[in-house]
Design an enzyme around this catalytic site. Structure first.
Site, short mmCIF file in Angstrom:
data_model
loop_
_atom_site.label_atom_id
_atom_site.label_comp_id
_atom_site.label_asym_id
_atom_site.label_seq_id
_atom_site.Cartn_x
_atom_site.Cartn_y
_atom_site.Cartn_z
N GLU A 1 -17.51 9.68 4.81
CA GLU A 1 -16.93 8.36 5.09
C GLU A 1 -16.00 8.01 3.94
OE1 GLU A 1 -19.83 5.21 5.12
OE2 GLU A 1 -20.85 5.93 3.33
N ASP B 1 0.86 -1.17 0.00
CA ASP B 1 0.00 0.00 0.00
C ASP B 1 0.91 1.23 0.00
OD1 ASP B 1 -2.25 1.58 0.03
OD2 ASP B 1 -3.22 0.50 1.64
#
Length: 902
Positions: A646, A279
């Site tokens: 979100e 990542d």
């Protein structure tokens, strides 16, 4: 001149001439050097990768293990950016077909639909890649290596990135992930259309604000039973070509340096042969966040040794330090070589070094991108994703003459798109869809509220009576003649890597909107401007706003840039401190006021698009909504969230939301008050929730006549919702997550133990359970027929059941199979099979569900998976057995036991 040779010399010369004549016929003509193996398209990809990498120096090889892989001109190797996104459509690379967000795709319970989405993605990706190659565009997001799907388990509704997943269940997640990978990579493993990546490996699901240093403590049982199962399926059954390791640590070791995950499970137990990518910035986390290494060189070394092949470093150093690590003796050059070969094997499989036109995928062009055919697929997916949670007979709307459309998500572009999205062409909001479906003369609209206190929403079309005149300029300063004009309802646009109108052929452009603005009540209005992200680049953008001919605000919306020290030399400058325009205007009346707003984009082709939002006086918005409701026969209230509330690691911190996660799953108070006010108006109410996660719709469950969960439904989301309200589309979606009434009885968000989490272990009563969903049709289940009532451990079991549509309405039924094993302390039951089945009125169909040995197995506390001897119970029905009468059940026995591999 005659030479006077002796007889001996003459004899030797004659012999030489004779030998020359004898040998001449077998002499080979001069040839060019042999074609290198890596240039030979007939050779296997692994051989070509090996040949190419062997020709690289150590420093060149290390530079290839970065997302910003630098060019090697002497070998004919161009620079390549490995990072591209395609969660629910090709993302961040201009116009594309935008499907429902991944959680909505999971709600379809339709693997063929997800596979079709994957195929659309890889087709559009090839069109974009081919065009980019012709233009010499090697930028981020324009490649063929996609960092999707997200296979993490949505264990807690507070996680902001849960919208990117396929839900809370490992079996459903695995099946959906496999379908996505099949669609993206295509049927030919040796020549994929694109590369898919299962992420984030592993045990990763928040909190977002802690992820760079968070250490997950997880039991061996939860690890095997819940967190790794879907990843395993995408590797062993989906044959995914890439896996992304996560930010967090697992049992003290960063996921990208974790041999238990990468070596023991992924490579040894599961046989993964593809490449592992970190990542972005996760190698830096190994040293700075998890303290597993003293510096980035050591962190890169232990991550490479553990099994990570590629570092997404973006603006930080990463695997470009591996040459130094080799010279210091921390890793061997052979390890660097093997990682580079795995990366290049994928690129050779994709045909990146073959002659243009030699691959059938080279013929795909931009006409495929956002095509009408693909748009139709996105509409079908959106229709299938909608879940009917409640219906007291209000739906479908057959007799309503006028509809009041109320709520902050009724025309919110962001709540169509979700995150990790492409740029939709002609997106259809719920309001647009309802106007088209029912007629503009039959619709009354009011925004009603903000999303949450402190969260502005786009200024609604009701404030701009008659619309705004939009003028588009092929200059960045509103000079010259406009190249296009139109009338538009509001200012809410996403043009990332695209241009606003076809008439503009430059990325230096500007737009001016003019008209009038009328507010619902006198008072102070706080406005905000927000441009779309140009990540990781920094275009120059600005705005200006005028009311009644006076300049009320102007400014830049770009961020600051600085050199990315230690990063790949091809990475752009670091972008930080993105600015947002904010200003206040006090209106003393509700009369129309002259209004002008301008937006400018220049400097870089990235980014593009702007939203003008406001925070209006709450009482005025509610009053406007109640008036609209009283003038209608039925009220459709659009509530929910947006990816600006979100999502992934964001700076927001307001009531109910923090850092991208949610601190409460209740509907925000501003929207709850709106619902209560509309309920008091006395008209029938249908609530439509747009969100990427479960929302505790307690008031709606008690008072509304009907509730639809629409997720973030994509480019045609508004059309799908309107067709469902009208009854032209019969809802059959099912929840891929549990909708809890609150988080009060859930474990702490930071707790990763599965006890009292998800439908398999939750001890309470939810609002709606995993797998729940109603229909306008009714269905009946016949007796479950088992192939055998006694099964040997290690064998599969086939069950069949006849399903009948007992109504007068054609519809799909999702047949769900749940299994209860004899394991003490095991899950209450687990999903082991499903099938979405279309049925005409009165039609019956026999549905077969095969329960695999792995689905029959149980996991003990040591993490060992085995099939247990004993009595099992299989329930097949419309949802979980305790939540439906439309089901059929049967018991069977497993003889003996059998241990299964990791």
């Amino acid at each position: 001149m005659r030479r006077n040779w002796t007889p001996e010399v003459s004899a030797v010369f004659a012999l030489a001439l004779a030998l020359q004549a004898l040998l001449a016929p077998i002499q080979l003509p001069a040839q060019s050097p042999a074609t290198p193996v890596y240039r030979d398209a007939t050779r296997p990809a692994n051989e070509r990768a090996h040949d190419l990498v062997q020709r690289m120096t150590l420093d060149e090889k290390a530079a290839q293990l970065e997302d910003w892989a630098t060019a090697i001109p002497r070998l004919g190797v161009p620079d390549y950016q490995t990072w591209s996104e395609a969660l629910h459509g090709v993302a961040r690379a201009g116009h594309a077909t935008v499907f429902p967000q991944a959680i909505g795709m999971a709600a379809t319970w339709d693997t063929e639909m997800v596979k079709q989405m994957g195929d659309v993605i890889s087709t559009e990706a090839r069109g974009k890649y081919n065009e980019a190659q012709r233009e010499g565009n090697h930028r981020i997001f324009w490649g063929l290596t996609f960092w999707s799907p997200n296979i993490n388990i949505f264990r807690d509704p507070r996680w902001g990135r849960g919208q990117e997943t396929y839900g809370e269940d490992p079996f459903l997640t695995g099946k959906m992930g496999i379908a996505f990978i099949d669609g993206v990579q295509g049927p030919d493993a040796a020549h994929p259309k694109a590369v898919a990546t299962s992420k984030h490996f592993a045990v990763h699901s928040g909190p977002e604000s802690l992820r760079h240093g968070f250490d997950v403590k997880v039991s061996p049982r939860d690890l095997e039973e819940t967190y790794l199962a879907a990843f395993r399926a995408t590797v062993t059954d989906g044959h995914v070509k890439s896996v992304m390791c996560a930010y967090n640590a697992v049992d003290g070791m960063g996921a990208c340096a974790n041999k238990m995950l990468l070596e023991e499970h992924l490579k040894q137990a599961w046989g993964f042969k593809g490449f592992v990518v970190s990542d972005c910035g996760a190698i830096m986390d190994v040293t700075q966040g998890h303290k597993n290494a003293p510096d980035i060189v050591h962190a890169a070394a232990i991550s490479l040794a553990a099994g990570t092949d590629l570092s997404c470093s973006i603006w930080e150093p990463g695997f470009n330090t591996l040459a130094d690590a080799v010279r210091k003796g921390l890793v061997t050059e052979d390890m660097v070589t093997r990682a580079a070969e795995r990366l290049y094997a994928a690129r050779f499989e994709l045909g990146m070094f073959d002659e243009p036109g030699s691959n059938p995928n080279d013929k795909i062009d931009m006409s495929q991108v956002a095509s009408e055919e693909h748009r139709a697929e996105a509409l079908k997916a959106a229709e299938e994703s909608i879940v009917l949670l409640k219906n007291d007979g209000l739906l479908p709307l057959k007799n309503a003459k006028t509809i009041a459309v109320i709520g902050p998500t009724a025309e919110l572009l962001a709540s169509l798109e979700g995150n990790y999205n492409g740029q939709p062409v002609r997106p259809v909001t719920p309001l647009d869809g309802i106007v088209k479906q029912f007629g503009a003369e039959n619709v009354r609209y009011a925004q009603g509220s903000s999303l949450a206190a402190g969260a502005p929403v786009p200024v609604p079309r009701t404030a701009f009576e008659g619309g705004l005149k939009a003028e588009y300029f092929a200059t960045s300063d509103w000079t010259g003649r406009p190249v296009a004009t139109s009338t538009e309802p509001r200012i809410d646009y996403d043009w990332v890597y695209a241009t606003p109108v076809p008439e503009i052929h430059t990325h230096d452009y500007s737009v001016r909107w003019t008209g009038t603005i009328r507010v619902p009540a006198p008072g102070k209005y706080r406005f905000a401007t927000e441009t779309q992200s140009g990540f990781p680049y920094s275009p120059r953008e600005s705005y200006r706003a005028m009311v009644d001919g006076k300049l009320v605000s102007q400014g830049k919306t770009e961020g600051e840039t600085k050199p990315a020290e230690g990063a790949s030399p091809t990475s752009p400058p670091h972008m930080a401190n993105m600015a947002k325009g904010q200003f206040e205007v006090t209106f003393s009346d509700t009369n129309p006021h002259a209004f002008e707003f301008g937006y400018s984009h220049a400097g870089d082709e990235s980014g593009g698009g702007i939203t003008l939002s406001w925070e209006a006086p709450p009482e005025a918005q509610i009053a406007e909504a109640v008036n609209a409701a009283k003038a209608a026969d039925v009220v459709a209230v659009f509530v929910g969230l947006s990816p600006n509330l979100e999502g992934e690691e964001m700076p927001i911190k307001i009531e109910g939301f923090s850092g991208g996660d949610r601190t409460s799953i209740d509907l925000p108070a501003t929207q709850e008050k709106l619902l209560e006010a509309l309920g008091a108006a006395g008209k029938p109410v249908v609530v439509v929730n747009l969100s990427g996660s479960a929302v505790a719709l307690n008031w709606a469950n008690q008072h509304a006549g009907a509730i639809l969960q629409a997720w973030y439904p994509g480019v045609e989301g508004g059309t799908a919702i309107a067709k469902t309200l009208a009854g032209e589309s019969n809802p059959a979606g099912r929840l891929p997550v549990t909708f809890y009434a609150s988080v009060q009885d859930l474990p702490a968000f930071t707790e990763y133990a599965m006890k009292n989490r998800t439908y398999r272990y939750y001890a309470g009563k939810p609002l709606w359970g995993f797998g729940f969903g109603l229909s306008y049709s009714t269905f009946k289940y016949g007796e479950v027929k088992l192939a055998s009532t006694s099964v040997d451990a290690g064998k599969s079991l086939t069950a069949t059941v006849t399903v009948t549509n007992t109504s007068q309405v054609a519809g799909d039924e999702v047949v769900e199979a749940y299994l209860k094993t004899p394991q003490k302390g095991g899950p209450s039951h687990s999903l082991v099979g499903f099938q979405r089945v279309p049925l005409n009125p009165g039609e019956s169909r026999e549905v077969a569900i095969e329960v695999s040995p792995r689905s029959l197995s149980a996991v003990d506390d040591s993490g060992k998976r085995s099939i247990l001897a004993g009595e099992y119970r299989l329930s097949i029905g419309s949802t979980q057995p305790q939540e439906t009468q439309a089901k059929s059940e049967a018991n069977f026995t497993v003889k003996g036991s059998a241990e299964l591999p990791k």
